[in-house]
Design an enzyme around this catalytic site. Structure first.
Site, PDB file in Angstrom:
ATOM      1  N   GLN A  60       1.203  -6.023 -17.083  1.00 43.86           N
ATOM      2  CA  GLN A  60      -0.251  -6.170 -17.126  1.00 43.86           C
ATOM      3  C   GLN A  60      -0.676  -6.536 -18.550  1.00 43.86           C
ATOM      4  O   GLN A  60      -1.000  -5.686 -19.357  1.00 43.86           O
ATOM      5  CB  GLN A  60      -0.925  -4.868 -16.667  1.00 43.86           C
ATOM      6  CG  GLN A  60      -2.409  -5.017 -16.489  1.00 43.86           C
ATOM      7  CD  GLN A  60      -3.033  -3.788 -15.863  1.00 43.86           C
ATOM      8  OE1 GLN A  60      -2.361  -2.820 -15.514  1.00 43.86           O
ATOM      9  NE2 GLN A  60      -4.324  -3.822 -15.729  1.00 43.86           N
ATOM     10  N   PHE A  61      -0.680  -7.836 -18.819  1.00 47.66           N
ATOM     11  CA  PHE A  61      -0.995  -8.288 -20.173  1.00 47.66           C
ATOM     12  C   PHE A  61      -2.420  -7.933 -20.581  1.00 47.66           C
ATOM     13  O   PHE A  61      -2.726  -7.848 -21.760  1.00 47.66           O
ATOM     14  CB  PHE A  61      -0.761  -9.796 -20.314  1.00 47.66           C
ATOM     15  CG  PHE A  61      -1.904 -10.646 -19.836  1.00 47.66           C
ATOM     16  CD1 PHE A  61      -2.821 -11.139 -20.748  1.00 47.66           C
ATOM     17  CD2 PHE A  61      -2.058 -10.951 -18.491  1.00 47.66           C
ATOM     18  CE1 PHE A  61      -3.883 -11.928 -20.319  1.00 47.66           C
ATOM     19  CE2 PHE A  61      -3.104 -11.728 -18.062  1.00 47.66           C
ATOM     20  CZ  PHE A  61      -4.020 -12.221 -18.970  1.00 47.66           C
ATOM     21  N   THR A  62      -3.299  -7.714 -19.612  1.00 44.68           N
ATOM     22  CA  THR A  62      -4.698  -7.414 -19.958  1.00 44.68           C
ATOM     23  C   THR A  62      -4.829  -6.102 -20.726  1.00 44.68           C
ATOM     24  O   THR A  62      -5.828  -5.898 -21.408  1.00 44.68           O
ATOM     25  CB  THR A  62      -5.587  -7.372 -18.707  1.00 44.68           C
ATOM     26  OG1 THR A  62      -5.056  -6.417 -17.786  1.00 44.68           O
ATOM     27  CG2 THR A  62      -5.661  -8.740 -18.048  1.00 44.68           C
TER      28      THR A  62
END
Length: 118
Positions: free
Chosen positions: A43-45
């Site tokens: 989850q790069f966010t």
């Protein structure tokens, strides 16, 4: 800035972190101790920087061409170290993940040399 060298450290941390309760209700057991399962969802966010402006910046997040192989190798390393069930999200897709969070604890695990706060 993560690379293959951080996978071993992160794998050992995830497997050995004592976050499950023992018979005395103390967080004293690891996922390995309870023969637990691991769900890995990239989850790069979570790496979004919201300090300036009104839109998060993801410039410090790893590019998918670098990040996806690292996530795959991380899952492989967990299995190689004895975690028999490692479920994986689909990299780069919109996913609906459902879970039951059993307890009041949420942790962020990052490598010792991380520059997440800069």
């Amino acid at each position: 800035e993560d690379s293959i060298k951080e996978i071993e450290w992160m794998c050992n941390k995830v497997i050995g972190l004592r976050v499950f309760e023992d018979s005395e209700k103390k967080m004293n057991l690891s996922v390995a101790d309870i023969a637990g399962e691991v769900l890995v969802v990239s989850q790069f966010t979570l790496y979004g920087n919201c300090r300036k402006g009104r839109r998060p910046s993801f410039t410090r997040a790893g590019h998918p061409s670098m990040a996806e192989p690292l996530v795959t190798k991380f899952c492989q390393a967990l299995r190689a170290k004895g975690i028999s069930k490692v479920a994986e999200g689909k990299f780069g897709s919109n996913m609906k993940v459902s879970l039951t969070n059993d307890g009041p604890v949420t942790l962020i695990i990052d490598t010792p040399q991380s520059k997440i706060s800069t």
